[in-house]
Write a protein that holds these residues in place. Structure first.
Motif, PDB file in Angstrom:
ATOM      1  N   ASP A   1      41.744  -0.083  -3.584  1.00  0.00           N
ATOM      2  CA  ASP A   1      41.167  -0.203  -2.245  1.00  0.00           C
ATOM      3  C   ASP A   1      39.868   0.604  -2.192  1.00  0.00           C
ATOM      4  O   ASP A   1      39.878   1.812  -2.419  1.00  0.00           O
ATOM      5  N   PRO A   2      38.735  -0.039  -1.896  1.00  0.00           N
ATOM      6  CA  PRO A   2      37.464   0.709  -1.856  1.00  0.00           C
ATOM      7  C   PRO A   2      37.310   1.583  -0.628  1.00  0.00           C
ATOM      8  O   PRO A   2      36.409   2.422  -0.565  1.00  0.00           O
ATOM      9  N   GLY A   3      38.183   1.400   0.362  1.00  0.00           N
ATOM     10  CA  GLY A   3      38.056   2.180   1.580  1.00  0.00           C
ATOM     11  C   GLY A   3      36.790   1.810   2.343  1.00  0.00           C
ATOM     12  O   GLY A   3      36.414   0.640   2.425  1.00  0.00           O
ATOM     13  N   ARG A   4      36.115   2.821   2.863  1.00  0.00           N
ATOM     14  CA  ARG A   4      34.883   2.585   3.617  1.00  0.00           C
ATOM     15  C   ARG A   4      33.625   2.816   2.796  1.00  0.00           C
ATOM     16  O   ARG A   4      32.521   2.793   3.335  1.00  0.00           O
ATOM     17  N   ASN A   5      33.807   3.038   1.506  1.00  0.00           N
ATOM     18  CA  ASN A   5      32.663   3.270   0.629  1.00  0.00           C
ATOM     19  C   ASN A   5      31.981   1.934   0.327  1.00  0.00           C
ATOM     20  O   ASN A   5      32.554   1.079  -0.357  1.00  0.00           O
ATOM     21  N   PRO A   6      30.743   1.707   0.801  1.00  0.00           N
ATOM     22  CA  PRO A   6      30.094   0.404   0.568  1.00  0.00           C
ATOM     23  C   PRO A   6      29.797   0.155  -0.898  1.00  0.00           C
ATOM     24  O   PRO A   6      29.829  -0.988  -1.357  1.00  0.00           O
ATOM     25  N   VAL A   7      29.466   1.213  -1.655  1.00  0.00           N
ATOM     26  CA  VAL A   7      29.177   1.042  -3.077  1.00  0.00           C
ATOM     27  C   VAL A   7      30.434   0.604  -3.821  1.00  0.00           C
ATOM     28  O   VAL A   7      30.404  -0.319  -4.650  1.00  0.00           O
ATOM     29  N   ALA A   8      31.553   1.252  -3.521  1.00  0.00           N
ATOM     30  CA  ALA A   8      32.819   0.873  -4.156  1.00  0.00           C
ATOM     31  C   ALA A   8      33.241  -0.536  -3.750  1.00  0.00           C
ATOM     32  O   ALA A   8      33.775  -1.299  -4.563  1.00  0.00           O
ATOM     33  N   ARG A   9      32.990  -0.889  -2.504  1.00  0.00           N
ATOM     34  CA  ARG A   9      33.322  -2.229  -2.040  1.00  0.00           C
ATOM     35  C   ARG A   9      32.490  -3.287  -2.772  1.00  0.00           C
ATOM     36  O   ARG A   9      33.009  -4.337  -3.167  1.00  0.00           O
TER      37      ARG A   9
ATOM     38  N   ARG B   1      31.112  -2.904  -5.748  1.00  0.00           N
ATOM     39  CA  ARG B   1      31.548  -2.925  -7.146  1.00  0.00           C
ATOM     40  C   ARG B   1      32.842  -3.720  -7.301  1.00  0.00           C
ATOM     41  O   ARG B   1      32.996  -4.499  -8.249  1.00  0.00           O
TER      42      ARG B   1
END
Length: 241
Positions: A155-163, A165
């Motif tokens: 789950d990337p959460g609220r991190n836009p970079v992780a989302r 990726r």
């Protein structure tokens, strides 16, 4: 008048006529006129505007990305506004006929029309039919990939970079799966003799009637009016000028 019942080859020909007319000029007037005419005839194809909007949202995202790219890399952002408007209108006007044509056409009818009316090779037409049949599977596979990652706690959460990726990773997984499925399908079709070169017959006839020719002529008329409006307004800007 039900334009959805027209011959699939006629729908594609009408879309091609509009596309050719809209790429010869870089001004916003011609695509604006063509887009207005296209939106006006949408109910004649039996499509609701809400359903059309749901089908066209990827196009809207693509257009927004193209316009933002123009603004980000332009040296003079004040003068780039007209070019961005022209680009957005042209993309919508060029893509909308194709969206309408494919939304109102049965895949098997399209393959039959390509063979019987457009005189295209059966290998190409049947390959188009097979590819079209696989498109809905992409959405289902994307859903399964998302659910599988969620079950594993990814789950990337609220991190836009992780989302971003995670989205890129899922898209690559979907692409690999699509290539593998397409390769297996091509091998299976060849094993069943689809590339034998033998003369093939069609179970269902596709007739090209006067109403189909009228649809193509109507598209040519819309294209001519759009270009005439562009020239009359003084905005006409040839592509190869």
């Amino acid at each position: 008048m039900n334009l959805a019942a027209r011959n699939p080859a006629a729908k594609l020909a009408a879309a091609a006529v509009l596309t050719f007319a809209l790429v010869v000029s870089l001004d916003p007037v011609a695509p604006a006129v063509a887009l207005a005419a296209e939106l006006a005839v949408v109910p004649l194809f039996g499509i609701r505007y809400g359903a059309l909007a749901r089908r066209a949202w990827p196009l809207a995202v693509s257009v927004l990305g193209a316009v933002l790219t123009l603004f980000l890399f332009a040296q003079d952002r004040e003068h780039i506004a007209m070019s961005a408007l022209a680009l957005a209108l042209r993309l919508f006007a060029v893509a909308l006929p194709g969206i309408i044509a494919f939304a109102t056409t049965d895949p098997t009818d399209l393959a039959d029309a390509l063979i019987q009316n457009a005189r295209l090779p059966a290998r190409f037409a049947i390959g188009t039919l097979a590819a079209w049949r696989l498109v809905p599977l992409l959405g289902e596979e994307w859903r399964l990939i998302t659910l599988a990652r969620r079950a594993r706690g990814v789950d990337p959460g609220r991190n836009p970079v992780a989302r971003l990726r995670l989205f890129a990773s899922a898209a690559f997984t979907l692409l690999v799966g699509a290539i593998r499925r397409g390769t297996r399908l091509a091998a299976a079709m060849d094993a069943r003799g689809f590339d034998s070169g033998a003369v093939r017959t069609s179970a269902r006839r596709q007739y090209f009637r006067r109403a189909d020719a009228a649809l193509v002529a109507g598209a040519a008329l819309v294209a001519a009016v759009a270009l005439a409006a562009s020239v009359a307004s003084g905005a006409f800007h040839p592509l190869f000028a």
